[in-house]
Design a protein around this motif. Structure first.
Motif, PDB file in Angstrom:
ATOM      1  N   HIS A 107       0.850  -1.194   0.000  1.00 31.81           N
ATOM      2  CA  HIS A 107       0.000   0.000   0.000  1.00 31.81           C
ATOM      3  C   HIS A 107       0.883   1.241   0.000  1.00 31.81           C
ATOM      4  O   HIS A 107       2.050   1.197   0.401  1.00 31.81           O
ATOM      5  N   MET A 108       0.315   2.330  -0.495  1.00 32.27           N
ATOM      6  CA  MET A 108       1.084   3.542  -0.739  1.00 32.27           C
ATOM      7  C   MET A 108       0.405   4.724  -0.073  1.00 32.27           C
ATOM      8  O   MET A 108      -0.816   4.826  -0.043  1.00 32.27           O
ATOM      9  N   GLN A 109       1.227   5.618   0.465  1.00 33.90           N
ATOM     10  CA  GLN A 109       0.723   6.801   1.147  1.00 33.90           C
ATOM     11  C   GLN A 109       1.548   8.018   0.761  1.00 33.90           C
ATOM     12  O   GLN A 109       2.787   7.949   0.721  1.00 33.90           O
ATOM     13  N   GLN A 110       0.863   9.123   0.494  1.00 35.49           N
ATOM     14  CA  GLN A 110       1.569  10.364   0.211  1.00 35.49           C
ATOM     15  C   GLN A 110       2.172  10.890   1.508  1.00 35.49           C
ATOM     16  O   GLN A 110       1.529  10.906   2.562  1.00 35.49           O
ATOM     17  N   VAL A 111       3.447  11.350   1.431  1.00 25.94           N
ATOM     18  CA  VAL A 111       4.104  11.906   2.609  1.00 25.94           C
ATOM     19  C   VAL A 111       4.623  13.320   2.359  1.00 25.94           C
ATOM     20  O   VAL A 111       5.214  13.921   3.249  1.00 25.94           O
ATOM     21  N   GLY A 112       4.392  13.849   1.171  1.00 29.02           N
ATOM     22  CA  GLY A 112       4.838  15.194   0.854  1.00 29.02           C
ATOM     23  C   GLY A 112       4.638  15.474  -0.615  1.00 29.02           C
ATOM     24  O   GLY A 112       4.236  14.584  -1.381  1.00 29.02           O
ATOM     25  N   PRO A 113       4.891  16.717  -1.051  1.00 27.59           N
ATOM     26  CA  PRO A 113       4.792  17.023  -2.479  1.00 27.59           C
ATOM     27  C   PRO A 113       5.736  16.129  -3.289  1.00 27.59           C
ATOM     28  O   PRO A 113       6.922  16.015  -2.967  1.00 27.59           O
ATOM     29  N   SER A 114       5.200  15.453  -4.293  1.00 26.75           N
ATOM     30  CA  SER A 114       5.975  14.585  -5.188  1.00 26.75           C
ATOM     31  C   SER A 114       6.647  13.434  -4.463  1.00 26.75           C
ATOM     32  O   SER A 114       7.637  12.889  -4.947  1.00 26.75           O
ATOM     33  N   GLU A 115       6.123  13.029  -3.305  1.00 25.42           N
ATOM     34  CA  GLU A 115       6.761  11.960  -2.548  1.00 25.42           C
ATOM     35  C   GLU A 115       5.715  11.049  -1.911  1.00 25.42           C
ATOM     36  O   GLU A 115       4.744  11.509  -1.315  1.00 25.42           O
ATOM     37  N   VAL A 116       5.946   9.734  -2.046  1.00 25.59           N
ATOM     38  CA  VAL A 116       5.096   8.727  -1.424  1.00 25.59           C
ATOM     39  C   VAL A 116       5.997   7.692  -0.766  1.00 25.59           C
ATOM     40  O   VAL A 116       7.200   7.643  -1.014  1.00 25.59           O
ATOM     41  N   ILE A 117       5.402   6.857   0.084  1.00 28.67           N
ATOM     42  CA  ILE A 117       6.075   5.671   0.601  1.00 28.67           C
ATOM     43  C   ILE A 117       5.213   4.467   0.249  1.00 28.67           C
ATOM     44  O   ILE A 117       4.002   4.473   0.491  1.00 28.67           O
ATOM     45  N   GLU A 118       5.843   3.441  -0.330  1.00 28.83           N
ATOM     46  CA  GLU A 118       5.152   2.184  -0.591  1.00 28.83           C
ATOM     47  C   GLU A 118       5.548   1.190   0.499  1.00 28.83           C
ATOM     48  O   GLU A 118       6.732   0.877   0.661  1.00 28.83           O
ATOM     49  N   PHE A 119       4.553   0.704   1.227  1.00 26.93           N
ATOM     50  CA  PHE A 119       4.776  -0.183   2.367  1.00 26.93           C
ATOM     51  C   PHE A 119       4.420  -1.625   2.023  1.00 26.93           C
ATOM     52  O   PHE A 119       3.454  -1.881   1.292  1.00 26.93           O
TER      53      PHE A 119
END
Length: 210
Positions: A107-119
């Motif tokens: 699953h993926m979550q936005q953490v900032g402009p132009s940035e995500v984390i895929e967990f």
């Protein structure tokens, strides 16, 4: 209908409009919704190196990567937004000949402009820089993290797994190509897979994943 924008429009801002139309249709899913889409395709190749094979037991524990090799592997990918937490969930189902379907979930979550984390499992994630380039959606590895009590603790896993690169590139009005690689500075390319997918003519808002 909610006025909320697609997740990746929020991530990319004005660069959202630089994506090919088929990529924008593919990623119509909005955060805090129950939007759903399934794309089907064929992976022309799914490969890993001899050195990477040594890392697969660890990868299986955290639910990362694909442990098999193959050519022309049928695949469907289920994308689901979650109304409760704003994340996007992937269920990639690989159909290797002679094996039970292999599910690679994340699953993926936005953490900032132009940035995500895929967990994947246990809060292990890859921080990704997201850009729109020549119509393609591109993800570049910015390092690994472990989400612990709400904090993203950097992990030096890149020393083993190398650096990731993912792109989804439009082919025509209904199809796109996908490519993923992991490259190590000493051992070269560890993992790669690439394929071609078709986006359904109609996308579904508010339809739960199977």
């Amino acid at each position: 209908m909610s006025e909320r924008r697609p997740v990746f429009q929020e991530v990319l801002g004005e660069d959202w409009h630089r994506l090919g139309e088929v990529i924008r249709r593919h990623y119509f899913l909005r955060s805090f919704s129950d939007d759903y889409i399934c794309v089907e395709g064929v992976m022309q190749e799914v490969e890993h190196s001899a050195f990477a094979k040594l890392l697969l037991p660890f990868a299986r524990i955290v639910g990362a990567l694909v442990p098999y090799r193959g050519r022309d592997v049928p695949i469907e990918v289920h994308y689901t937004a979650r109304p409760g937490d704003g994340t996007l969930h992937w269920n990639r189902v690989f159909h290797f000949a002679g094996r039970r379907p292999f599910h690679f979930r994340s699953h993926m979550q936005q953490v900032g402009p132009s940035e995500v984390i895929e967990f994947v499992r246990f809060g292990v994630g890859m921080r990704l820089r997201v850009t729109a380039e020549d119509g393609a959606l591109v993800f570049r590895d910015e390092g690994y993290v472990w989400r612990l009590f709400g904090y993203d603790v950097p992990l030096p896993v890149g020393l083993l797994l190398g650096t990731g690169y993912i792109e989804e590139r439009p082919i025509d009005g209904r199809s796109f190509s996908m490519r993923m690689t992991l490259k190590h500075p000493l051992f070269g390319e560890l993992f790669r897979y690439s394929g071609r997918f078709t986006v359904p003519e109609e996308t579904n808002e508010g339809v739960p994943a199977a």
